[in-house]
Enzyme design. Structure first.
Site, PDB file in Angstrom:
ATOM      1  N   GLN A 263      49.923 -10.551  50.751  1.00  0.00           N
ATOM      2  CA  GLN A 263      50.879 -11.033  49.755  1.00  0.00           C
ATOM      3  C   GLN A 263      50.535 -10.534  48.359  1.00  0.00           C
ATOM      4  O   GLN A 263      51.429 -10.247  47.561  1.00  0.00           O
ATOM      5  CB  GLN A 263      50.933 -12.564  49.775  1.00  0.00           C
ATOM      6  N   HIS A 266      52.243  -7.396  46.994  1.00  0.00           N
ATOM      7  CA  HIS A 266      53.650  -7.379  46.599  1.00  0.00           C
ATOM      8  C   HIS A 266      53.792  -7.104  45.111  1.00  0.00           C
ATOM      9  O   HIS A 266      54.550  -6.231  44.697  1.00  0.00           O
ATOM     10  CB  HIS A 266      54.319  -8.718  46.934  1.00  0.00           C
ATOM     11  N   GLU A 331      55.022 -20.963  50.323  1.00  0.00           N
ATOM     12  CA  GLU A 331      56.020 -20.147  51.019  1.00  0.00           C
ATOM     13  C   GLU A 331      55.515 -19.822  52.436  1.00  0.00           C
ATOM     14  O   GLU A 331      56.210 -20.040  53.424  1.00  0.00           O
ATOM     15  CB  GLU A 331      56.257 -18.855  50.228  1.00  0.00           C
ATOM     16  N   HIS A 332      54.307 -19.273  52.525  1.00  0.00           N
ATOM     17  CA  HIS A 332      53.688 -18.947  53.812  1.00  0.00           C
ATOM     18  C   HIS A 332      52.409 -19.763  53.968  1.00  0.00           C
ATOM     19  O   HIS A 332      51.575 -19.773  53.055  1.00  0.00           O
ATOM     20  CB  HIS A 332      53.301 -17.463  53.886  1.00  0.00           C
ATOM     21  N   ASP A 365      56.803 -11.334  58.560  1.00  0.00           N
ATOM     22  CA  ASP A 365      57.591 -10.518  57.637  1.00  0.00           C
ATOM     23  C   ASP A 365      58.488  -9.531  58.370  1.00  0.00           C
ATOM     24  O   ASP A 365      59.519  -9.110  57.839  1.00  0.00           O
ATOM     25  CB  ASP A 365      56.662  -9.732  56.700  1.00  0.00           C
ATOM     26  N   HIS A 424      95.036 -45.527  44.915  1.00  0.00           N
ATOM     27  CA  HIS A 424      94.208 -45.438  46.124  1.00  0.00           C
ATOM     28  C   HIS A 424      94.488 -46.647  47.026  1.00  0.00           C
ATOM     29  O   HIS A 424      94.706 -46.509  48.232  1.00  0.00           O
ATOM     30  CB  HIS A 424      92.708 -45.429  45.760  1.00  0.00           C
TER      31      HIS A 424
END
Length: 436
Positions: A263, A266, A331-332, A365, A424
């Protein structure tokens, strides 16, 4: 140059504040970016194709006399599929098959039931008419992103999937086009940036307006998606990529170091965290990090990410590790432990959970099957991975019988008059049988 990773200890009195500082990420957008994006979106909204052409020439150095020239034909996508090496074609197809198989299990069906009065209630599930898929182009080419975004849309039954991908200087990535062919993308335009988001949101003479825009992009793309939300749906505003590994100290430290790198490579803002009750193992992983870093192609990016945003956290036991993980809501999340199923019971917040020592996050991934579009920046507390359900919408079905209208009309009448909404109340009362 040795990398020194931040160390935190959950037993320290100020641990929570230290953790908050570590996790802090400024997602505020530069004022200049905001102004630029708003200008581009306004131009595309008001001038359509002409604005798209001008911005494509300005930012991607690509000249065309019409937007139609920027559309890739289906035959061109098939040509790309045939042009890539066979091992890549096979790998793409295998990944696509697994992604499709997984997402077919997410399909939601319409349902109805009848109550005791004969009243019919239910839910009608329908796909979106049209979805827009943004795919980064140029140096950052992600065919896996095409599969992960387009396949759930097609499984959901979306009528038309429109893909936009920038091709700076006219450089086309055949792997991305091949992925589009395999995933069943309907139309592809070589347009990128905020102008592509604007074209998908508002529609132009050539590019049709969509109902939802999904897919990753740079800060201009993310800002544009934020701006057009409400006119169209969007998947999410994604922050930097994150990985959190909980390890009992018995996994090869080289494996864990490389998982953290997966990661960190990235970008410099990506965050890699290891939690373990074994302090000596944290030392071993740090040693592996420094041993392996010089062998990495993206060593400079990894070094910055690991120095600025990574952490090694010591906890008392795996139970405490789970509590810290839930606070982070990563996230992971890798559960690199002897009994991942037992630890899973303690996990409440995570985008994707990778079970056991052999389950590298990288498999998720590309080819595991579940979606790799995941909530970041702690949003896993309330968000889910991208899925078929993101491309479907639900309509309530209500069909009262005469008996049901009489019975429930009395309830509605009381509540409506309590709210002071006479029309109504009277609308419901017209369907009430006389008590005479």
């Amino acid at each position: 140059m040795t990398v020194s990773i931040k160390r935190l200890n959950a037993s320290q009195a100020d641990f929570i504040s230290q953790l908050a500082t570590l996790l802090a990420w400024d997602d505020s957008v530069d004022h200049q970016v905001n102004e630029s994006v708003r200008h581009i979106l306004h131009q595309v909204k008001t001038r359509g194709d002409q604005a798209v052409l001008e911005f494509t020439e300005k930012f991607d150095r690509l000249t065309a006399s019409s937007v139609a020239e920027l559309e890739m034909s289906q035959s061109r996508l098939q040509q790309a599929l045939e042009a890539i090496p066979q091992n890549q074609r096979v790998a793409l197809q295998q990944a696509a098959n697994r992604v499709r198989d997984y997402h077919e299990r997410q399909e939601q069906k319409s349902w109805q039931y009848q109550d005791e009065d004969g009243t019919v209630l239910g839910q009608k599930v329908t796909p979106l008419d049209r979805a827009g898929l943004y795919v980064p182009g140029g140096k950052a080419a992600y065919p896996s992103s095409v599969l992960m975004n387009a396949i759930p849309a097609k499984v959901a039954g979306v009528g038309e999937v429109i893909m936009v991908v920038p091709t700076p200087d006219g450089v086309v990535n055949d792997l991305v086009l091949a992925a589009a062919a395999i995933a069943g993308v309907d139309r592809v335009f070589t347009v990128g940036g905020a102008q592509a988001v604007g074209a998908l949101a508002y529609g132009t003479e050539t590019i049709p307006a969509v109902d939802k825009i999904v897919g990753p992009g740079n800060i201009y793309v993310a800002t544009a998606k934020r701006e057009v939300f409400g006119t169209v749906g969007i998947d999410m505003i994604a922050g930097p990529s994150e990985i959190l590994v909980i390890c009992d100290g018995k996994t090869n430290p080289d494996w864990i170091a490389m998982d953290l790198f997966s990661q960190a490579e990235h970008d410099e803002q990506a965050q890699s965290i290891l939690i373990s009750p074994d302090a000596e193992f944290l030392d071993a992983v740090e040693a592996s990090i420094n041993k392996l870093l010089p062998t990495m192609e993206r060593a400079d990016i990894i070094r910055t990410s690991m120095t600025d945003r990574a952490a090694l956290i010591h906890v008392a036991d795996l139970n405490e590790a789970a509590k810290v993980s839930n606070r982070i809501a990563p996230e992971h999340l890798e559960l690199s432990v002897e009994s991942p199923e037992a630890l899973l019971e303690e996990i409440r917040h995570a985008g994707a959970i990778f079970m056991g020592r052999y389950t590298a996050e990288a498999l998720g991934d590309y080819c595991a099957g579940p979606n790799h579009v995941l909530p970041t920046s702690g949003t896993a507390r309330f968000s889910s991975p991208l899925g078929v359900y993101d491309f479907q919408k639900r309509s309530s079905i209500i069909g009262f019988s005469a008996k049901g209208a009489d019975r429930m009309g009395r309830v509605a009448s009381v509540l409506a008059r309590g709210e002071g909404l006479t029309a109504h109340a009277r609308s419901a009362e017209y369907r009430i049988k006389s008590d005479e």
